[in-house]
Enzyme design. Structure first.
Site, PDB file in Angstrom:
ATOM      1  N   ARG A 147       1.039  -1.093   0.238  1.00 20.04           N
ATOM      2  CA  ARG A 147      -0.304  -0.267  -0.198  1.00 20.04           C
ATOM      3  C   ARG A 147       1.092   1.312  -0.245  1.00 20.04           C
ATOM      4  O   ARG A 147       1.992   1.593   0.548  1.00 20.04           O
ATOM      5  CB  ARG A 147      -0.858   0.130   1.302  1.00 20.04           C
ATOM      6  CG  ARG A 147      -2.060  -0.812   0.955  1.00 20.04           C
ATOM      7  CD  ARG A 147      -3.079  -0.478   0.381  1.00 20.04           C
ATOM      8  NE  ARG A 147      -4.518  -1.454   0.026  1.00 20.04           N
ATOM      9  CZ  ARG A 147      -4.347  -2.532  -0.479  1.00 20.04           C
ATOM     10  NH1 ARG A 147      -3.662  -2.536  -2.006  1.00 20.04           N
ATOM     11  NH2 ARG A 147      -5.536  -3.234  -0.895  1.00 20.04           N
ATOM     12  N   GLU A 193      -2.452   7.988  -4.373  1.00 23.58           N
ATOM     13  CA  GLU A 193      -3.041   7.119  -5.394  1.00 23.58           C
ATOM     14  C   GLU A 193      -4.304   8.466  -5.641  1.00 23.58           C
ATOM     15  O   GLU A 193      -4.992   8.296  -4.541  1.00 23.58           O
ATOM     16  CB  GLU A 193      -3.282   6.148  -5.095  1.00 23.58           C
ATOM     17  CG  GLU A 193      -3.468   4.571  -6.348  1.00 23.58           C
ATOM     18  CD  GLU A 193      -3.233   3.540  -5.902  1.00 23.58           C
ATOM     19  OE1 GLU A 193      -2.226   3.729  -4.882  1.00 23.58           O
ATOM     20  OE2 GLU A 193      -3.694   2.411  -6.211  1.00 23.58           O
ATOM     21  N   HIS A 227      -1.245   0.263 -10.375  1.00 23.56           N
ATOM     22  CA  HIS A 227      -1.790  -0.455  -9.469  1.00 23.56           C
ATOM     23  C   HIS A 227      -2.493  -1.483  -9.663  1.00 23.56           C
ATOM     24  O   HIS A 227      -3.604  -2.138  -9.896  1.00 23.56           O
ATOM     25  CB  HIS A 227      -2.953   0.504  -8.414  1.00 23.56           C
ATOM     26  CG  HIS A 227      -3.506  -0.573  -6.772  1.00 23.56           C
ATOM     27  ND1 HIS A 227      -3.583   0.057  -5.993  1.00 23.56           N
ATOM     28  CD2 HIS A 227      -2.882  -1.716  -7.296  1.00 23.56           C
ATOM     29  CE1 HIS A 227      -4.050  -0.434  -4.962  1.00 23.56           C
ATOM     30  NE2 HIS A 227      -3.526  -1.875  -5.558  1.00 23.56           N
TER      31      HIS A 227
END
Ligand code: NAP
Length: 312
Positions: free
Chosen positions: A232, A261, A279
């Site tokens: 993450r 993000e 991602h």
């Protein structure tokens, strides 16, 4: 369903439930999340749907009884607040493991072997032909890899590194692991960071791991080492990573996830020695279908009064 999932998953869900699919592909707004708790018996949320304490507080008597999260990572859901509101939460472990490990290997190879930089040269029409000292990167074979978070994905990465590339594996984890391949548990995260050629991050996101990889860790790393993050974004302090790359404290980075993000800092985009993926850890139809079918299994079990197969 808070995003369109693969068609077979929608069909399987529709066969069991009265299904509404939110067609928007972006995260839900606070108002949408509140409505989801108010108007639906079960919700299939995913990354970016920030079910915070405030969202649960805003709907004191929710109709929703279960959040069947699409994804193994669930740090976007305040699970304590969900529990207090009487809402169960499940995730999709296992289905994502191999694909995410493959993405880590993609990033390791691209970063160590300067593949992104090379591709940009070719695409820009600037390649003038092979020569012996062009684009020399780091060979992965025989190098040391450090896995931060030796869970399902960490182990799958380690196996690939050991069996596929003959790398020496070391790791940092909260608990020691009984592993089916050789791997040394480091005394500390800092010690691990200082001893490896590639440091791979595979811990869950959340308060406990926020900025686990910070300036102190970059200072410990070797100048020729690469950082890979498939976990993450906010596990890595992005500003410290940028400084470490700009000052040559580390040699390169391969990232699938970002602290803010989908915002990717211009400073990262400007550096040739950084690989930037959007991602795509689990982005394969088979994998997304398997993940979706796990959400169906969890909803099915829950509404049949059984234990959630993947309760968190
Ligand atoms: P997992 O099996 O739960 O493994 C997580 C590992 O991290 C465990 O070994 C755990 O240690 C360790 N850990 C947790 N907190 C730690 C800490 N503070 N310090 C050191 N180690 C710590 O989870 P997984 O299935 O491998 O998934 C890991 C994460 O990858 C997910 O939570 C998700 O956020 C991310 N992910 C990203 C993508 C992507 O698309 N890029 C795809 C899938 C998953 P213990 O075993 O000792 O508790």
């Amino acid at each position: 369903m808070t995003r369109p999932l693969p068609e077979t998953v929608q069909e399987a869900t529709r066969a069991l439930f009265d299904l509404d699919v939110r067609e928007d592909t972006g995260p839900m707004s606070a108002a949408e999340m509140q409505a989801s708790l108010r108007d639906y018996d079960g919700v299939v949320p995913t990354l970016g749907d920030l079910y915070s304490q405030e969202i649960f507080d805003a709907v004191p008597d929710p109709r929703c009884r279960v959040l069947a999260n699409f994804g193994v990572g669930y740090n976007h859901i305040d699970t304590g607040a969900a529990r207090a509101a009487g809402i169960a939460v499940s995730n999709t472990p296992g289905a994502v493991t191999d694909a995410t490990a493959d993405t880590a290997m993609t990033l390791m190879l691209m970063s160590a072997r300067r593949a992104g930089e090379g591709e940009r040269i070719v695409r820009a029409g600037k390649w003038e032909g092979w020569h012996p000292t062009q684009l020399l990167g780091m060979h992965l074979g025989g190098k040391a890899v450090g896995i931060v978070g030796m869970g399902r994905i960490g182990q799958a990465i380690a196996r690939r590194c050991h069996h596929g590339f003959g790398m020496n594996v070391a790791y940092h984890s909260r608990s020691a692991k009984d592993l089916d391949f050789p791997a040394e548990r480091a005394d500390s995260l800092r010690a691990l960071a200082g001893s490896v050629d590639v440091l791979v991050i595979a811990v869950p996101g959340g308060d406990e791991t926020h900025h686990l990889i910070n300036a102190d860790i970059f200072a410990a790393m070797q100048k020729h080492a690469h950082l890979i993050n498939i976990a993450r974004g906010n596990v890595v302090e992005e500003s410290a990573l940028i400084t470490a790359l700009q000052t040559g404290q580390i040699a390169g980075a391969g990232l699938d996830v970002y602290e803010f993000e989908p915002v990717v800092p211009d400073a990262l985009k400007a550096m040739e020695n950084v690989v930037l993926l959007p991602h795509i850890g689990t982005a394969a139809l088979e994998v997304r279908t398997d993940m979706g079918m796990m959400t169906v299994d969890n909803l099915k079990a829950f509404f049949a009064g059984k234990d959630l197969p993947n309760a968190v």
